[in-house]
Design a protein around this motif. Structure first.
Motif, short mmCIF file in Angstrom:
data_model
loop_
_atom_site.label_atom_id
_atom_site.label_comp_id
_atom_site.label_asym_id
_atom_site.label_seq_id
_atom_site.Cartn_x
_atom_site.Cartn_y
_atom_site.Cartn_z
N ILE A 105 1.34 -5.18 -9.86
CA ILE A 105 0.48 -5.53 -8.46
C ILE A 105 0.94 -4.95 -7.28
N ARG A 106 1.98 -4.48 -7.06
CA ARG A 106 2.31 -3.79 -5.87
C ARG A 106 1.26 -2.54 -5.74
N LYS A 107 1.12 -1.78 -6.94
CA LYS A 107 0.29 -0.61 -6.88
C LYS A 107 -1.11 -1.03 -6.53
N GLN A 108 -1.48 -2.11 -7.36
CA GLN A 108 -2.90 -2.62 -7.04
C GLN A 108 -3.07 -3.07 -5.34
N ARG A 109 -2.15 -3.76 -5.02
CA ARG A 109 -2.14 -3.84 -3.35
C ARG A 109 -2.11 -2.79 -2.58
N LYS A 110 -1.40 -1.86 -2.89
CA LYS A 110 -1.35 -0.41 -2.26
C LYS A 110 -2.73 0.23 -2.15
#
Length: 155
Positions: A133-138
């Motif tokens: 999720i963090r990678k997708q948000r970034k």
């Protein structure tokens, strides 16, 4: 490679022949028992006219033996004609599917069983991995900063 687990067409032909022969013997035994019963009732009727006590006759031994033998032959033919039993545990069945594929689930006529669904655990093996999720948000934030295809959205 292991031999196929389904019965060969010759075995099917043999089992059908044995089953038909057993059925024919059983039908003959039933007919013989019916004829014996009819003759005994006719005999009892004529005897009752002359005497006061009717005699009761049991089924002859040859008809009884023929009935038992016909039943055993019929059962042998039916057992030879059945396909192998499936494993009870799902994990054993899934292993058989992975090893043998459709060939392991062919019925006596040489066709794949109608309830063959393939690997029951395929859903678990083909699912996507965990999502970062963090990678997708970034990536989404960078996409928005770069314009993000907003030209099509703006009027």
């Amino acid at each position: 490679m292991s031999p196929p687990t389904y019965l060969s067409p010759e075995m099917t032909w043999i089992s059908k022949t044995i089953t038909a022969f057993g059925g024919l013997l059983l039908a003959h035994a039933c007919y013989s028992a019916q004829e014996h019963s009819a003759l005994q009732s006719l005999r009892a009727a004529t005897v009752s006219l002359t005497t006061a006590s009717p005699s009761v006759a049991s089924l002859p031994a040859d008809i009884t033996i023929e009935t038992v033998l016909a039943t055993l032959i019929l059962l042998l033919g039916l057992v030879l004609g059945t396909r192998p039993l499936r494993p009870i545990e799902w994990w054993v069945w899934a292993g058989k599917i992975e090893r043998e594929g459709e060939e392991g689930f062919v019925d006596n006529d040489g066709e794949v069983n109608k309830d063959y669904i393939g690997n029951p655990f395929q859903v678990f093996e083909t699912r996507p991995g965990f999502v970062d999720i963090r990678k997708q948000r970034k990536e989404f934030a960078e996409w928005v900063k770069n314009g993000g295809g907003g030209a099509a959205i703006r009027k």
